[in-house]
Design a protein around this motif. Structure first.
Motif, PDB file in Angstrom:
ATOM      1  N   GLY A   2       0.822  -1.209   0.000  1.00 26.11           N
ATOM      2  CA  GLY A   2       0.000   0.000   0.000  1.00 26.11           C
ATOM      3  C   GLY A   2       0.853   1.253   0.000  1.00 26.11           C
ATOM      4  O   GLY A   2       2.066   1.208   0.214  1.00 26.11           O
ATOM      5  N   GLY A   3       0.220   2.385  -0.218  1.00 25.37           N
ATOM      6  CA  GLY A   3       0.934   3.652  -0.219  1.00 25.37           C
ATOM      7  C   GLY A   3       1.886   3.775  -1.397  1.00 25.37           C
ATOM      8  O   GLY A   3       1.757   3.089  -2.419  1.00 25.37           O
ATOM      9  N   GLU A   4       2.879   4.657  -1.238  1.00 23.91           N
ATOM     10  CA  GLU A   4       3.902   4.873  -2.259  1.00 23.91           C
ATOM     11  C   GLU A   4       5.158   4.136  -1.823  1.00 23.91           C
ATOM     12  O   GLU A   4       5.873   4.580  -0.934  1.00 23.91           O
ATOM     13  N   ALA A   5       5.443   2.997  -2.466  1.00 20.70           N
ATOM     14  CA  ALA A   5       6.562   2.151  -2.061  1.00 20.70           C
ATOM     15  C   ALA A   5       7.718   2.281  -3.049  1.00 20.70           C
ATOM     16  O   ALA A   5       7.509   2.413  -4.256  1.00 20.70           O
ATOM     17  N   SER A   6       8.947   2.254  -2.527  1.00 22.21           N
ATOM     18  CA  SER A   6      10.140   2.325  -3.372  1.00 22.21           C
ATOM     19  C   SER A   6      11.310   1.668  -2.652  1.00 22.21           C
ATOM     20  O   SER A   6      11.264   1.422  -1.444  1.00 22.21           O
ATOM     21  N   LEU A   7      12.375   1.387  -3.416  1.00 24.72           N
ATOM     22  CA  LEU A   7      13.572   0.728  -2.896  1.00 24.72           C
ATOM     23  C   LEU A   7      14.758   1.675  -2.987  1.00 24.72           C
ATOM     24  O   LEU A   7      14.887   2.430  -3.944  1.00 24.72           O
ATOM     25  N   ARG A   8      15.645   1.603  -1.980  1.00 28.55           N
ATOM     26  CA  ARG A   8      16.854   2.431  -2.009  1.00 28.55           C
ATOM     27  C   ARG A   8      17.924   1.802  -1.114  1.00 28.55           C
ATOM     28  O   ARG A   8      17.675   0.822  -0.424  1.00 28.55           O
ATOM     29  N   ASP A   9      19.115   2.388  -1.150  1.00 28.66           N
ATOM     30  CA  ASP A   9      20.238   1.986  -0.298  1.00 28.66           C
ATOM     31  C   ASP A   9      20.493   0.481  -0.392  1.00 28.66           C
ATOM     32  O   ASP A   9      20.440  -0.248   0.596  1.00 28.66           O
ATOM     33  N   TYR A  10      20.798   0.040  -1.617  1.00 26.10           N
ATOM     34  CA  TYR A  10      21.105  -1.377  -1.833  1.00 26.10           C
ATOM     35  C   TYR A  10      22.478  -1.707  -1.243  1.00 26.10           C
ATOM     36  O   TYR A  10      23.441  -0.962  -1.428  1.00 26.10           O
ATOM     37  N   ARG A  11      22.558  -2.817  -0.545  1.00 25.27           N
ATOM     38  CA  ARG A  11      23.828  -3.331  -0.040  1.00 25.27           C
ATOM     39  C   ARG A  11      23.971  -4.758  -0.558  1.00 25.27           C
ATOM     40  O   ARG A  11      23.473  -5.716   0.044  1.00 25.27           O
TER      41      ARG A  11
ATOM     42  N   GLU B  36       9.643 -12.678   3.384  1.00 31.05           N
ATOM     43  CA  GLU B  36       9.024 -11.538   4.069  1.00 31.05           C
ATOM     44  C   GLU B  36       9.390 -10.232   3.377  1.00 31.05           C
ATOM     45  O   GLU B  36      10.550  -9.982   3.065  1.00 31.05           O
ATOM     46  N   VAL B  37       8.388  -9.426   3.122  1.00 29.46           N
ATOM     47  CA  VAL B  37       8.606  -8.104   2.546  1.00 29.46           C
ATOM     48  C   VAL B  37       7.869  -7.092   3.414  1.00 29.46           C
ATOM     49  O   VAL B  37       6.667  -7.214   3.628  1.00 29.46           O
ATOM     50  N   ARG B  38       8.593  -6.110   3.919  1.00 28.59           N
ATOM     51  CA  ARG B  38       8.015  -5.108   4.814  1.00 28.59           C
ATOM     52  C   ARG B  38       8.786  -3.809   4.654  1.00 28.59           C
ATOM     53  O   ARG B  38       9.845  -3.770   4.021  1.00 28.59           O
ATOM     54  N   ALA B  39       8.251  -2.758   5.247  1.00 29.35           N
ATOM     55  CA  ALA B  39       8.936  -1.467   5.215  1.00 29.35           C
ATOM     56  C   ALA B  39      10.152  -1.500   6.142  1.00 29.35           C
ATOM     57  O   ALA B  39      10.155  -2.196   7.153  1.00 29.35           O
ATOM     58  N   GLY B  40      11.198  -0.753   5.760  1.00 26.09           N
ATOM     59  CA  GLY B  40      12.417  -0.701   6.563  1.00 26.09           C
ATOM     60  C   GLY B  40      13.539  -1.469   5.912  1.00 26.09           C
ATOM     61  O   GLY B  40      13.461  -1.868   4.738  1.00 26.09           O
ATOM     62  N   ARG B  41      14.635  -1.685   6.667  1.00 27.43           N
ATOM     63  CA  ARG B  41      15.779  -2.434   6.167  1.00 27.43           C
ATOM     64  C   ARG B  41      15.394  -3.903   6.007  1.00 27.43           C
ATOM     65  O   ARG B  41      15.003  -4.567   6.952  1.00 27.43           O
ATOM     66  N   LEU B  42      15.475  -4.398   4.771  1.00 27.86           N
ATOM     67  CA  LEU B  42      15.031  -5.750   4.446  1.00 27.86           C
ATOM     68  C   LEU B  42      16.238  -6.618   4.101  1.00 27.86           C
ATOM     69  O   LEU B  42      17.002  -6.302   3.190  1.00 27.86           O
ATOM     70  N   SER B  43      16.424  -7.708   4.835  1.00 30.11           N
ATOM     71  CA  SER B  43      17.503  -8.655   4.547  1.00 30.11           C
ATOM     72  C   SER B  43      17.137  -9.478   3.313  1.00 30.11           C
ATOM     73  O   SER B  43      15.982  -9.880   3.136  1.00 30.11           O
TER      74      SER B  43
ATOM     75  N   THR C 172      24.095 -13.099   0.687  1.00 33.43           N
ATOM     76  CA  THR C 172      23.174 -12.206   1.392  1.00 33.43           C
ATOM     77  C   THR C 172      23.388 -10.756   0.972  1.00 33.43           C
ATOM     78  O   THR C 172      24.427 -10.387   0.424  1.00 33.43           O
ATOM     79  N   GLY C 173      22.405  -9.946   1.251  1.00 33.27           N
ATOM     80  CA  GLY C 173      22.459  -8.507   1.009  1.00 33.27           C
ATOM     81  C   GLY C 173      21.298  -7.854   1.726  1.00 33.27           C
ATOM     82  O   GLY C 173      20.618  -8.487   2.541  1.00 33.27           O
ATOM     83  N   SER C 174      21.054  -6.606   1.423  1.00 36.55           N
ATOM     84  CA  SER C 174      19.908  -5.919   2.029  1.00 36.55           C
ATOM     85  C   SER C 174      19.527  -4.730   1.173  1.00 36.55           C
ATOM     86  O   SER C 174      20.287  -4.267   0.327  1.00 36.55           O
ATOM     87  N   VAL C 175      18.318  -4.239   1.399  1.00 38.01           N
ATOM     88  CA  VAL C 175      17.804  -3.064   0.707  1.00 38.01           C
ATOM     89  C   VAL C 175      16.841  -2.366   1.652  1.00 38.01           C
ATOM     90  O   VAL C 175      16.247  -3.015   2.533  1.00 38.01           O
TER      91      VAL C 175
END
Length: 337
Positions: A153-162, A182-189, A206-209
């Protein structure tokens, strides 16, 4: 420098010869520096990769480097076929070369152009297989997560790829896939895996976004204190990033509600901040009804605790000052039977 040399030529013979020799040496040195600078400041460079896949038994320059700038096409066509050092013996196995060793190797195998090379801190070379660079891994993440973050929901986007700088795969027909559920708002492993066509996982990384989800949430339109009734005039909507919310916002439903803690102006109202408004609130003046078989007596009393309909709460008889437990009948009446 020319004036200095001419000045020395006016002296005696021996000193003049030494001075002329000194001038010639200085000029020669300047010429060498100038030539070296000319080599280093050409219009092209060779950028060596951080990782590369080679096919044959010998590493070719074109497999580990690419031209940058205005390099003549004919020259690159020739240089790209330049053989370097032996490739790894086993297919699917990688070798790593540090930056200093790589520079020494390029001076040996490419003496004429090694000054035009731009070096990474190290290079990894695998014989056979395939390679996913960071840009390709980025694309894998975007394609896998975009439809899933829309469901938040809302305006979702991805940033700060590691992400890893690169990932080798053992076979070109294998793929790198995202295994994260699992997909949720915040730092995602993130879990990235090399997967064979059969579905078998060969290896993982592994990584994160960071997932931003901007939504409209209820907030206090004015400062609210603990115990205040939550009404339409005390609520407004604000735009917030769910990644930074400390709980589940109130959904605007149910009630009547009152605040269980103070909430400042334009602060988010969380579900945990609310409690159902009791039928009788602590401190309220109520009618205490003594209901017997043959008599009914009503006296004024004070509720000593919150109470919902049908719940027994302590109340104080304001005439006798005695405290008894009575059952909540309605918003103004408690009954003792």
């Amino acid at each position: 420098m020319a004036m200095f040399c001419r000045g020395l030529q006016k002296g005696r013979t021996a000193p003049v010869s030494l001075a002329v020799l000194a001038c010639l040496l200085v000029l020669a040195a300047m010429l060498c520096v100038s030539q070296a600078q000319a080599t280093l400041t050409g219009t092209w460079r060779l950028q060596l990769r951080e990782a590369a896949v080679v096919k044959g038994g010998t590493v070719l320059l074109g497999e580990i480097a690419y031209p940058v700038g205005e390099m003549p096409e004919k020259l690159w066509k020739t240089l790209s076929k330049q053989p370097l050092w032996p490739a790894p013996e086993k297919t699917g196995r990688a070798m790593s070369i540090t930056g200093p060793r790589l520079k020494r190797a390029m001076r040996s195998y490419l003496p004429e152009y090694h000054r035009n090379c731009l070096y990474p801190s190290s290079i990894a070379i695998q014989k056979g297989g395939g390679l996913y660079d960071q840009a390709t891994l980025h694309k894998v993440i975007v394609e896998a997560l975009t439809p899933r973050i829309r469901a938040l929901g809302g305006e979702a986007s991805l940033r700060d790829y590691r992400l890893p700088s690169f990932l080798f795969i053992e076979d070109p027909i294998n793929k790198i896939e995202l295994l994260t559920n699992e997909v949720r708002a915040g730092r995602l492993s993130l879990r990235l895996a090399e997967v064979r066509p059969t579905g078998e996982v060969v290896s993982q990384a592994t990584g994160s976004v960071f997932v931003d989800v901007w939504v409209g949430v209820p907030a206090a339109s004015l400062p609210l204190n603990r115990g205040d009734l939550l009404g339409p005039d005390s609520v407004t909507m604000v735009r917030k990033n769910k990644a930074y919310l400390r709980g589940e916002p109130w959904d605007g439903k149910g009630g009547p509600w009152r605040l269980s803690r103070p909430v400042g102006r334009e602060q988010v109202i969380y579900a945990a901040d609310l409690e159902i408004m009791p039928t009788i609130a602590r401190g309220a003046q109520v009618d205490l009804v003594y209901q017997g078989k043959r008599i009914v007596l009503s006296v004024p009393a004070e509720a000593m605790a919150d109470g919902a309909l049908g719940e027994a709460i302590p109340v104080r008889n304001l005439q006798s000052r005695r405290q008894v437990f009575a059952t909540v009948k309605d918003s103004a009446t408690v009954v003792v039977r």
